[in-house]
Design a protein around this motif. Structure first.
Motif, PDB file in Angstrom:
ATOM      1  N   LEU A 175       0.828  -1.199   0.000  1.00  0.00           N
ATOM      2  CA  LEU A 175       0.000   0.000   0.000  1.00  0.00           C
ATOM      3  C   LEU A 175       0.866   1.254   0.000  1.00  0.00           C
ATOM      4  CD1 LEU A 175      -2.665  -1.121   2.625  1.00  0.00           C
ATOM      5  CD2 LEU A 175      -3.109  -0.704   0.198  1.00  0.00           C
ATOM      6  N   SER A 219      -6.605   7.938   0.462  1.00  0.00           N
ATOM      7  CA  SER A 219      -7.178   6.598   0.628  1.00  0.00           C
ATOM      8  C   SER A 219      -6.834   5.727  -0.565  1.00  0.00           C
ATOM      9  CB  SER A 219      -8.699   6.670   0.796  1.00  0.00           C
ATOM     10  OG  SER A 219      -9.317   7.096  -0.411  1.00  0.00           O
ATOM     11  N   GLU A 253       2.479   1.564   7.235  1.00  0.00           N
ATOM     12  CA  GLU A 253       2.109   0.216   6.800  1.00  0.00           C
ATOM     13  C   GLU A 253       2.983  -0.839   7.464  1.00  0.00           C
ATOM     14  OE1 GLU A 253       1.155  -2.388   2.787  1.00  0.00           O
ATOM     15  OE2 GLU A 253       2.435  -0.613   2.609  1.00  0.00           O
ATOM     16  N   ALA A 284       1.646  -1.320  10.920  1.00  0.00           N
ATOM     17  CA  ALA A 284       0.332  -1.955  10.866  1.00  0.00           C
ATOM     18  C   ALA A 284       0.451  -3.432  10.503  1.00  0.00           C
ATOM     19  CB  ALA A 284      -0.554  -1.230   9.864  1.00  0.00           C
ATOM     20  N   GLY A 310      -2.318  -5.952   1.903  1.00  0.00           N
ATOM     21  CA  GLY A 310      -3.124  -4.776   2.214  1.00  0.00           C
ATOM     22  C   GLY A 310      -4.258  -4.620   1.226  1.00  0.00           C
ATOM     23  N   SER A 318      -6.945  -2.081   1.890  1.00  0.00           N
ATOM     24  CA  SER A 318      -7.309  -0.673   1.843  1.00  0.00           C
ATOM     25  C   SER A 318      -6.568   0.086   2.936  1.00  0.00           C
ATOM     26  CB  SER A 318      -8.825  -0.475   2.007  1.00  0.00           C
ATOM     27  OG  SER A 318      -9.232  -0.809   3.319  1.00  0.00           O
ATOM     28  N   SER A 319      -6.464   1.390   2.717  1.00  0.00           N
ATOM     29  CA  SER A 319      -5.899   2.279   3.736  1.00  0.00           C
ATOM     30  C   SER A 319      -6.575   3.627   3.631  1.00  0.00           C
ATOM     31  CB  SER A 319      -4.383   2.436   3.564  1.00  0.00           C
ATOM     32  OG  SER A 319      -4.081   3.076   2.335  1.00  0.00           O
ATOM     33  N   HIS A 320      -6.643   4.298   4.772  1.00  0.00           N
ATOM     34  CA  HIS A 320      -7.206   5.647   4.825  1.00  0.00           C
ATOM     35  C   HIS A 320      -6.347   6.437   5.802  1.00  0.00           C
ATOM     36  CE1 HIS A 320      -9.987   8.945   5.964  1.00  0.00           C
ATOM     37  NE2 HIS A 320     -10.457   8.792   4.747  1.00  0.00           N
ATOM     38  N   VAL A 321      -5.689   7.482   5.289  1.00  0.00           N
ATOM     39  CA  VAL A 321      -4.732   8.248   6.093  1.00  0.00           C
ATOM     40  C   VAL A 321      -5.181   9.697   6.160  1.00  0.00           C
ATOM     41  CG1 VAL A 321      -2.324   8.978   6.309  1.00  0.00           C
ATOM     42  CG2 VAL A 321      -2.857   6.701   5.417  1.00  0.00           C
ATOM     43  N   GLY A 334      -4.068   6.742  10.619  1.00  0.00           N
ATOM     44  CA  GLY A 334      -4.395   5.869   9.495  1.00  0.00           C
ATOM     45  C   GLY A 334      -5.167   4.654   9.946  1.00  0.00           C
ATOM     46  N   SER A 335      -5.925   4.087   9.033  1.00  0.00           N
ATOM     47  CA  SER A 335      -6.576   2.801   9.270  1.00  0.00           C
ATOM     48  C   SER A 335      -6.257   1.889   8.095  1.00  0.00           C
ATOM     49  CB  SER A 335      -8.088   2.963   9.446  1.00  0.00           C
ATOM     50  OG  SER A 335      -8.674   3.576   8.318  1.00  0.00           O
ATOM     51  N   TYR A 336      -5.901   0.646   8.394  1.00  0.00           N
ATOM     52  CA  TYR A 336      -5.447  -0.314   7.399  1.00  0.00           C
ATOM     53  C   TYR A 336      -6.241  -1.609   7.518  1.00  0.00           C
ATOM     54  CZ  TYR A 336      -1.437   2.660   6.467  1.00  0.00           C
ATOM     55  OH  TYR A 336      -0.649   3.718   6.111  1.00  0.00           O
TER      56      TYR A 336
END
Length: 281
Positions: free
Chosen positions: A62, A88, A207, A210, A225, A227-230, A274-276
């Motif tokens: 990611l 994202s 990442e 995570a 990975g 998805s990610s949202h930072v 962030g969310s992963y």
């Protein structure tokens, strides 16, 4: 001491020279082989995929997808001093056999300060094969002098090899004795022209931390990975930069990790979250 390029806005010649030096020296793009047709003379929006850009399953990291397509509204450094706000990624295809990727970006809206864009990342040798979708929002924090020109390419020649160091090592990250992943104090190679921690090392260390947390929960390094949202809350100005991670178990081999980057040299202020989402590969 790093200098904020905005201090040179009144001197076009000095500004252009500093931008050329800082942009050309920025590790994030040079090491991954990313150049921008909007910034670099003779550039194409394609990137060859090396061994070190792949996770243990063979899929693309990611962080790599994020660095090659930071998507902050398509505001280039020739037009503004851009600062990311939200980024994202959604992965459709991990690209395990892809040799080159192409970034196809489009601007969505550009206001006086805020800008929005999105990208498709495709297999450059088979453009109908979409690998990932990116979206981003950015803000202009300064206005450069008029008349800036595109710059000469200044790539790093990195020959692909299974013996290349991991990206986290290249960007200076490490896992400390307390178990936390961290980047060192800010240096020019990982700083954006406005003298703040660039998105590249942040994507990499986020990442890495995570995935490490997810692997510990699932008992395997074979993770991809999805998805990610930072969200970028503040500019990282000092360092060291520590990552905290909260693991959340899912179903069917999926796990989520919430992360935060803390600037320890600025009172441990949270500068990025962030969310992963990962799944067993």
């Amino acid at each position: 001491m790093l200098r904020d390029i905005r201090e040179l806005a009144g001197d076009p010649e000095a500004y252009a020279a500093e931008l050329n030096r800082r942009w050309g020296g920025l590790l994030s793009y040079r090491y991954l082989g990313r150049s921008y047709s909007s910034m670099d003379i003779g550039a194409t929006d394609t990137v060859p995929v090396r061994h070190d850009m792949r996770n243990p399953t063979g899929g693309l990291y990611l962080a790599v997808l994020g660095i090659v397509s930071p998507d902050s509204g398509l505001v280039s450094d020739l037009e503004a001093v851009p600062n990311p706000v939200i980024h994202s990624i959604q992965v459709l295809d991990p690209g395990r056999d892809v040799r080159r990727i192409e970034i196809r970006s489009e601007g969505l809206k550009r206001g006086r300060q805020m800008a929005y864009s999105r990208s498709k990342i495709v297999d450059a040798d088979n453009p109908g094969r979409v690998l990932a979708l990116n979206e981003g929002q950015g803000v202009s924090i300064g206005v450069p002098p008029e008349g800036l020109d595109r710059m000469e390419l200044n790539p790093i020649e990195v020959v692909d090899s299974p013996h290349l160091p991991p990206l986290w090592q290249v960007f200076g990250a490490r896992r400390r004795p307390d178990g936390a992943w961290a980047l060192p104090e800010l240096t020019v190679e990982v700083a954006s022209p406005d003298a703040a921690l660039h998105v590249g090392p942040q994507f990499v260390v986020l990442e890495t931390a995570a995935m490490d947390a997810a692997a510990e929960l699932l008992g395997t390094q074979q993770l991809q990975g999805i998805s990610s949202h930072v969200m970028f809350l503040a500019r990282g100005k000092t360092g060291p930069f520590r990552v905290s991670a909260e693991v959340i178990a899912g179903t069917e081999g999926r796990v989520a990790v919430r992360t935060a980057v803390h600037d320890e040299g600025a009172g441990d202020k949270v500068i990025t979250t962030g969310s992963y989402l990962f799944e067993e590969g």
